[in-house]
Design an enzyme around this catalytic site. Structure first.
Site, PDB file in Angstrom:
ATOM      1  N   TYR A  56       6.959   5.507   4.340  1.00 26.16           N
ATOM      2  CA  TYR A  56       8.092   6.315   3.896  1.00 26.16           C
ATOM      3  C   TYR A  56       9.032   6.695   5.032  1.00 26.16           C
ATOM      4  O   TYR A  56      10.068   7.309   4.797  1.00 26.16           O
ATOM      5  CB  TYR A  56       7.599   7.507   3.061  1.00 26.16           C
ATOM      6  CG  TYR A  56       7.156   6.958   1.722  1.00 26.16           C
ATOM      7  CD1 TYR A  56       8.032   6.878   0.654  1.00 26.16           C
ATOM      8  CD2 TYR A  56       5.901   6.370   1.578  1.00 26.16           C
ATOM      9  CE1 TYR A  56       7.661   6.283  -0.540  1.00 26.16           C
ATOM     10  CE2 TYR A  56       5.518   5.762   0.390  1.00 26.16           C
ATOM     11  CZ  TYR A  56       6.412   5.720  -0.668  1.00 26.16           C
ATOM     12  OH  TYR A  56       6.053   5.103  -1.847  1.00 26.16           O
ATOM     13  N   ILE A  59       0.857  -1.184   0.000  1.00 20.72           N
ATOM     14  CA  ILE A  59       0.000   0.000   0.000  1.00 20.72           C
ATOM     15  C   ILE A  59       0.898   1.239   0.000  1.00 20.72           C
ATOM     16  O   ILE A  59       1.965   1.247   0.619  1.00 20.72           O
ATOM     17  CB  ILE A  59      -1.005   0.025   1.175  1.00 20.72           C
ATOM     18  CG1 ILE A  59      -0.318   0.126   2.527  1.00 20.72           C
ATOM     19  CG2 ILE A  59      -1.917  -1.183   1.138  1.00 20.72           C
ATOM     20  CD1 ILE A  59      -1.284   0.397   3.647  1.00 20.72           C
ATOM     21  N   LYS A  60       0.435   2.242  -0.717  1.00 27.09           N
ATOM     22  CA  LYS A  60       1.264   3.455  -0.820  1.00 27.09           C
ATOM     23  C   LYS A  60       0.819   4.399   0.295  1.00 27.09           C
ATOM     24  O   LYS A  60       0.041   5.337   0.092  1.00 27.09           O
ATOM     25  CB  LYS A  60       1.126   4.083  -2.212  1.00 27.09           C
ATOM     26  CG  LYS A  60       2.262   5.029  -2.524  1.00 27.09           C
ATOM     27  CD  LYS A  60       2.376   5.298  -3.999  1.00 27.09           C
ATOM     28  CE  LYS A  60       3.346   6.411  -4.309  1.00 27.09           C
ATOM     29  NZ  LYS A  60       4.732   6.190  -3.906  1.00 27.09           N
ATOM     30  N   ALA A  61       1.296   4.063   1.500  1.00 29.08           N
ATOM     31  CA  ALA A  61       0.922   4.804   2.704  1.00 29.08           C
ATOM     32  C   ALA A  61       2.067   5.712   3.095  1.00 29.08           C
ATOM     33  O   ALA A  61       3.241   5.317   3.003  1.00 29.08           O
ATOM     34  CB  ALA A  61       0.633   3.814   3.824  1.00 29.08           C
TER      35      ALA A  61
END
Ligand code: PMP
Length: 314
Positions: free
Chosen positions: A167, A161-163
């Site tokens: 990062y 998931i690009k959460a």
């Protein structure tokens, strides 16, 4: 302070909670769970200017919106914007800013206002479009080192998931690389095989084979990675997805790092060991050319990946 290397050229307008507003008016609460607990997911897209057609094309908009819906579903955002709403907002943002150059688009959805860690709403969102040139390293390549940090696991903070929360892992890798004077980090997963870089996927070439770690290696299911695999197969190359061991990086004759922002960046060396001659490799160059043609609408096979932003003059 070590400042960021990106030029801070503010856009005039943002699309904020579905409406075009002056960029400086787009603000969220300092107590928003999107900020306090990283209850936020996002997408990064590129749009490419075609000077002959005087047209701006967003590359693989539909694919990014599908991934965004998936990310929002996993973190259980309540009643978030639909893909159709976001699609319209991306076009609104590009048109409002009269973008007529290569542009980077960030779409974010987050929990706004004030709330606990597991708050699922109210959901806020934005679309920010800003001019962004190709990274210099596209031409020159970069030296990489395997990071001492491990990739966050699928059963902990899933890279799929690009959460924004993921990062933190990428940031630690990037900070370490900078501190050590290398261009970028490569992250191993808990199994000790290669996952990806902090903001892009890794490919290597061994013999005549193009190899990239599988989607189960702790990677974001990258849209660029899929494009590269498709381009390579169109070119008749043998492109495989399989686990990559750390020392295979040293055996590779060439390699590259890829993602929407980075596009395709040649990997010149890993841990001080040159890949091939230590120059961008011939296959990498071929794939860069093919990628450039695809994203700029010069390859008929990839026309259906492009969304025109302005009216098409008949
Ligand atoms: N992995 C990570 C961790 C990333 O941040 C990115 C950039 N979005 C990628 C891979 C590449 O993904 P994409 O090609 O979809 O941009």
């Amino acid at each position: 302070m070590v400042n960021n290397t990106e030029t801070k050229k503010l856009p005039k307008f943002a699309v904020f909670n579905g409406k075009v507003v002056p960029f400086s008016d787009a603000k969220i609460s300092i107590m928003a769970p999107g900020l306090t607990f990283a209850a936020a997911v996002f997408e990064g897209l590129r749009a490419y200017w075609n000077p002959e057609e005087k047209q701006l094309y967003v590359f693989k908009l539909a694919e990014h919106l599908v991934r965004l819906q998936f990310s929002m579903r996993v973190i259980e955002l309540e009643d978030p914007p639909t893909s159709e709403e976001f699609r319209k907002q991306v076009l609104m943002g590009l048109r409002a800013n009269k973008c007529r150059e290569d542009t980077y688009i960030r779409i974010q959805a987050h929990v706004d206002d004030w709330g606990e860690m597991i708050a699922t709403g109210p959901v806020g969102s934005y679309v920010v479009c800003r001019s962004r040139e190709r990274v210099h390293a596209f031409k020159t390549g970069k030296h990489f080192a395997v990071s001492s940090w491990r990739r966050n696991a699928d059963d902990a903070s899933p890279p799929r998931i690009k959460a924004t929360g993921n990062y933190l892992n990428s940031r630690l890798v990037g900070l370490e690389a900078r501190r050590n004077g290398v261009g970028g980090g490569i992250i191993l997963n808990r199994d000790g095989t290669v996952s990806e870089g902090p903001g892009g996927c890794i490919f290597i070439v061994r013999g005549k084979q193009l190899i990239t770690p599988p989607v189960t290696a702790g990677i974001l299911e990258s849209i660029t990675r899929q494009t590269v695999l498709d381009l390579a197969r169109d070119m008749g190359l043998d492109a495989v997805e399989r686990d990559v061991g750390r020392t295979e990086l040293y055996q590779a004759s060439e390699g590259f790092y890829c993602g929407t922002g980075q596009e395709i960046v040649p990997v010149l060396s890993v841990d001080g060991k040159l890949l091939g001659t230590g120059e961008p490799g011939p296959l990498t160059r071929q794939l860069q050319d093919a990628y450039d043609r695809a994203v700029r609408g010069q390859d008929d096979t990839y026309q259906n990946c492009l969304t025109p932003v302005y009216d098409i003059k008949k």
